[in-house]
Scaffold this motif. Structure first.
Motif, mmCIF file in Angstrom:
data_model
loop_
_atom_site.group_PDB
_atom_site.id
_atom_site.type_symbol
_atom_site.label_atom_id
_atom_site.label_comp_id
_atom_site.label_asym_id
_atom_site.label_seq_id
_atom_site.Cartn_x
_atom_site.Cartn_y
_atom_site.Cartn_z
ATOM 1 N N ARG A 52 -1.797 4.490 -0.702
ATOM 2 C CA ARG A 52 -3.133 4.903 -0.282
ATOM 3 C C ARG A 52 -4.160 3.940 -0.865
ATOM 4 O O ARG A 52 -4.094 3.590 -2.039
ATOM 5 C CB ARG A 52 -3.422 6.330 -0.764
ATOM 6 C CG ARG A 52 -4.753 6.924 -0.304
ATOM 7 C CD ARG A 52 -4.831 8.385 -0.755
ATOM 8 N NE ARG A 52 -6.024 9.051 -0.267
ATOM 9 C CZ ARG A 52 -7.184 9.072 -0.915
ATOM 10 N NH1 ARG A 52 -7.295 8.458 -2.101
ATOM 11 N NH2 ARG A 52 -8.227 9.698 -0.415
ATOM 12 N N PHE A 53 -5.087 3.496 -0.019
ATOM 13 C CA PHE A 53 -6.113 2.543 -0.446
ATOM 14 C C PHE A 53 -7.492 3.138 -0.171
ATOM 15 O O PHE A 53 -7.666 3.933 0.771
ATOM 16 C CB PHE A 53 -5.954 1.217 0.300
ATOM 17 C CG PHE A 53 -4.657 0.516 0.023
ATOM 18 C CD1 PHE A 53 -4.571 -0.433 -0.981
ATOM 19 C CD2 PHE A 53 -3.510 0.828 0.747
ATOM 20 C CE1 PHE A 53 -3.366 -1.078 -1.249
ATOM 21 C CE2 PHE A 53 -2.306 0.192 0.492
ATOM 22 C CZ PHE A 53 -2.231 -0.762 -0.512
ATOM 23 N N ALA A 65 -9.430 -0.578 1.508
ATOM 24 C CA ALA A 65 -8.993 0.198 2.667
ATOM 25 C C ALA A 65 -9.571 -0.389 3.954
ATOM 26 O O ALA A 65 -8.855 -0.537 4.959
ATOM 27 C CB ALA A 65 -9.416 1.652 2.515
ATOM 28 N N GLU A 66 -10.842 -0.727 3.933
ATOM 29 C CA GLU A 66 -11.472 -1.289 5.125
ATOM 30 C C GLU A 66 -10.854 -2.645 5.476
ATOM 31 O O GLU A 66 -10.558 -2.925 6.640
ATOM 32 C CB GLU A 66 -12.974 -1.442 4.907
ATOM 33 C CG GLU A 66 -13.709 -1.986 6.133
ATOM 34 C CD GLU A 66 -15.215 -2.094 5.922
ATOM 35 O OE1 GLU A 66 -15.891 -2.620 6.818
ATOM 36 O OE2 GLU A 66 -15.690 -1.657 4.857
ATOM 37 N N LEU A 73 -7.297 -9.380 0.984
ATOM 38 C CA LEU A 73 -6.138 -8.701 0.412
ATOM 39 C C LEU A 73 -5.393 -9.552 -0.604
ATOM 40 O O LEU A 73 -4.295 -9.187 -1.029
ATOM 41 C CB LEU A 73 -5.163 -8.297 1.539
ATOM 42 C CG LEU A 73 -5.704 -7.373 2.621
ATOM 43 C CD1 LEU A 73 -4.642 -7.149 3.692
ATOM 44 C CD2 LEU A 73 -6.143 -6.041 2.026
ATOM 45 N N ARG A 74 -5.973 -10.664 -1.016
ATOM 46 C CA ARG A 74 -5.257 -11.575 -1.910
ATOM 47 C C ARG A 74 -4.805 -10.883 -3.200
ATOM 48 O O ARG A 74 -3.738 -11.184 -3.739
ATOM 49 C CB ARG A 74 -6.136 -12.783 -2.249
ATOM 50 C CG ARG A 74 -5.384 -13.863 -3.016
ATOM 51 C CD ARG A 74 -6.208 -15.127 -3.218
ATOM 52 N NE ARG A 74 -5.367 -16.171 -3.823
ATOM 53 C CZ ARG A 74 -4.648 -17.037 -3.137
ATOM 54 N NH1 ARG A 74 -4.661 -17.013 -1.807
ATOM 55 N NH2 ARG A 74 -3.909 -17.941 -3.751
ATOM 56 N N ASP A 76 -13.454 6.570 4.008
ATOM 57 C CA ASP A 76 -13.434 6.139 2.611
ATOM 58 C C ASP A 76 -12.049 5.770 2.122
ATOM 59 O O ASP A 76 -11.907 5.132 1.075
ATOM 60 C CB ASP A 76 -13.992 7.252 1.722
ATOM 61 C CG ASP A 76 -15.459 7.525 2.006
ATOM 62 O OD1 ASP A 76 -16.149 6.577 2.416
ATOM 63 O OD2 ASP A 76 -15.897 8.677 1.827
ATOM 64 N N ALA A 77 -11.002 6.193 2.826
ATOM 65 C CA ALA A 77 -9.638 5.940 2.364
ATOM 66 C C ALA A 77 -8.739 5.673 3.563
ATOM 67 O O ALA A 77 -9.029 6.089 4.692
ATOM 68 C CB ALA A 77 -9.109 7.125 1.558
#
Length: 575
Positions: free
Chosen positions: A309-310, A315-316, A296-297, A359-360
């Protein structure tokens, strides 16, 4: 829903007669013994059992902002007809729960329960009094009038006593300021009244000394306890809409939200290599810093907030990082923060197994509560909401001192200013681009766009996007907070000011029209984000984001305006 109390049925059946009766008495006559104890305007007043609105109107005419609670539909209708004032907000609610009133998130300088206590069942009164007390601002006062003597046969009434009210006050740290006895103003010979005034002193009682103990005196092997307190305080300030009040008054937060704010707090510290234990470097040895956290950097801390929303690998990674952070919170600080001299934990956390994201992954309540629940005691929650302006500076000071201590153990000298910068809570950027693009799209499609504040038609040259609430005071770029405005109003007359209640009411239709055209008609694109952001950051009565309406959002805006006025005393703009 509980059954309607017989007293409410009686008031509904004969609302006009009761309203005429109450309006026949002047406020000054009814409350003469305590007039000198009433707050100076402007103050926030809660009128519980407001009846015909006589008392609420008296306060509103004198510049106070009033929330009037009345469970009888008939009495609320009578009150609105008789006292249609912008300074009064009517709420359909009742003791002992006051559920809707607590959802507003407001604190009050005065809570008035006039001629209502005898309608509360004795077994419900302790809970009812606690509900009233937790709504008080520091140094706020509760006024309860007690009807003594023969009950009214038409309405359900129960015996009351001054001693009971005094005992409830002592248990919650309130002191009795005055007890005033008097005859019945309607000249009923078998009825008399006692008024009890209690004050909530602004001193170290209840939850505040507990928090001070955790921050200043509790043993710490890491910064984790401080981090968890800051997370809870930040959620109380910026995402109270995701809190659920349990039957015992405690507050349940989505564990995923706690983990999200944990990552948001820790991200700059870990990436800056600032130690959180005496031995860790570059995040090594911290249970929540794993591959998912490191992935997540490239995500900005202020993007880690409700409504975002990712997709794909991000997202994972976020889902796994939240699970790791939730595990750390549960096994470490939540497990070891206990009441002084006891083994009982202050916070209770229950973690669920990690689920696949697909997926999201959207940061909404459903997704965040899937990680589990995090329970905060009612007193601690309300103190964090009310007194965080005192708590956070002390907390951050201790956090900096701990990191400096850990740095010295590693042979490093860490400057106070450097650590303070790393601990700065990064709020969303002042970004109005998306709203401006939507405005220009609508204008290009032939839609007329007008300034929400003045009603004047806008062109590409005169269009500005205004934050409804000054960004300088409350940095929020949620979709609901971005409004089309004329450049002159936004940059000159309204700049850094809070709109008045009357001005906000005047803009009601314009704001709903803009929200509809810009966001909620685009169902598949913007509607979910619009309501999720509003539900998270505004005190909405809707139980879920997808159940909220635009009218709910507008009411939430009105209440958030009142909170900002209460907390920051911002200068106001009335058009």
């Amino acid at each position: 829903m509980p059954p309607t109390p017989p007293a409410v049925d009686a008031y509904d059946a004969d609302a006009r007669r009761y309203a005429d009766l109450y309006e026949s008495l002047a406020f000054e006559d009814v409350h003469q013994p305590i007039l000198d104890l009433l707050p100076q305007a402007p103050a926030r007043i809660l009128d519980v059992g407001a009846g015909s609105g006589r008392d609420a109107a008296w306060f509103a005419y004198r510049g106070h902002e009033v929330v009037a609670v009345e469970p009888s539909d008939g009495m609320r209708r009578e009150a609105r007809e008789r006292h249609d004032l912008p300074g009064i907000r009517w709420v359909d609610d009742a003791l002992p729960a006051l559920t809707q009133t607590h959802r507003l998130g407001l604190q009050y300088d005065l809570v008035l329960a006039s001629a209502v206590w005898m309608h509360v069942r004795p077994e419900d009164r302790k809970r009812a009094f606690r509900k009233l007390a937790t709504l008080l601002a520091p140094s706020g006062r509760i006024v309860i009038s007690l009807r003594l003597g023969t009950p009214d046969a038409e309405r359900t009434m129960h015996p009351v006593s001054r001693a009971e009210v005094e005992q409830f006050g002592r248990e919650l740290g309130l002191r009795v300021l005055r007890i005033a006895a008097g005859a019945d103003r309607l000249a009923r010979p078998d009825v008399r009244w006692e008024t009890v005034v209690l004050e909530y002193p602004d001193d170290e009682t209840g939850a505040l000394p507990l928090l001070r103990h955790i921050v200043l005196r509790d043993d710490k092997a890491s910064t984790y306890k401080l981090a968890l307190l800051r997370v809870a305080a930040r959620i109380a300030d910026s995402a109270p809409g995701m809190a659920r009040e349990d039957a015992d008054g405690s507050v349940s937060l989505p564990l995923g939200l706690v983990a999200l704010f944990w990552i948001r707090s820790m991200k700059p510290l870990v990436e800056g290599d600032y130690p959180q234990t005496p031995t860790n470097r570059a995040g090594k040895g911290l249970g929540f810093v794993k591959d998912a956290f490191r992935a997540l950097r490239g995500v900005a801390p202020f993007d880690l907030r409700a409504g975002m929303r990712f997709t794909g690998a991000t997202a994972e990674a976020l889902c796994r990082a939240l699970s790791d952070a939730a595990a750390t919170v549960c096994t470490m600080p939540a497990n070891f923060i206990t009441y002084p001299g006891r083994s009982e934990r202050v916070f209770l956390a229950k973690r669920n197994a990690l689920r696949k994201t697909g997926d999201a992954f959207e940061l909404n309540e459903i997704g965040l509560r899937a990680f589990g629940d995090f329970v905060v005691p009612a007193g601690v929650w309300h103190t964090l909401k009310r007194l965080n302006v005192w708590i956070e500076p002390v907390l951050l000071g201790e956090w900096i001192a701990l990191m400096q201590q850990y740095g010295r153990a590693q042979g490093r000298q860490l400057a106070h200013a450097e650590l303070a910068r790393a601990l700065t809570w990064l709020d969303p950027e002042r970004d109005t681009r998306l709203a401006r693009e939507r405005a220009l799209e609508l204008m290009g499609a032939g839609r007329e766009l007008r300034c929400v504040w003045t009603g004047r038609a806008l062109t590409g040259r005169t269009l500005d996007i205004d934050h409804c609430f000054p960004f300088s005071a409350w940095p929020c770029s949620d979709l609901w907070n971005l409004l089309p405005s004329s450049r002159t109003v936004n940059q000159h007359s309204k700049r850094d000011k809070l709109v008045t209640p009357a001005q906000l009411d005047d803009a009601h239709e314009s704001m709903l029209g803009w929200w509809t055209n810009a966001w909620t008609e685009a169902t598949q694109v913007w509607r979910p984000r619009f309501f999720e952001e509003a539900w998270s950051s505004l005190p909405l009565s809707a139980g879920r984001a997808d159940a909220a309406t635009l009218e709910d959002v507008f009411e939430g805006v009105q209440l958030r305006r009142a909170l900002l006025r209460q907390d920051q005393r911002l200068p106001e703009w009335g058009g």
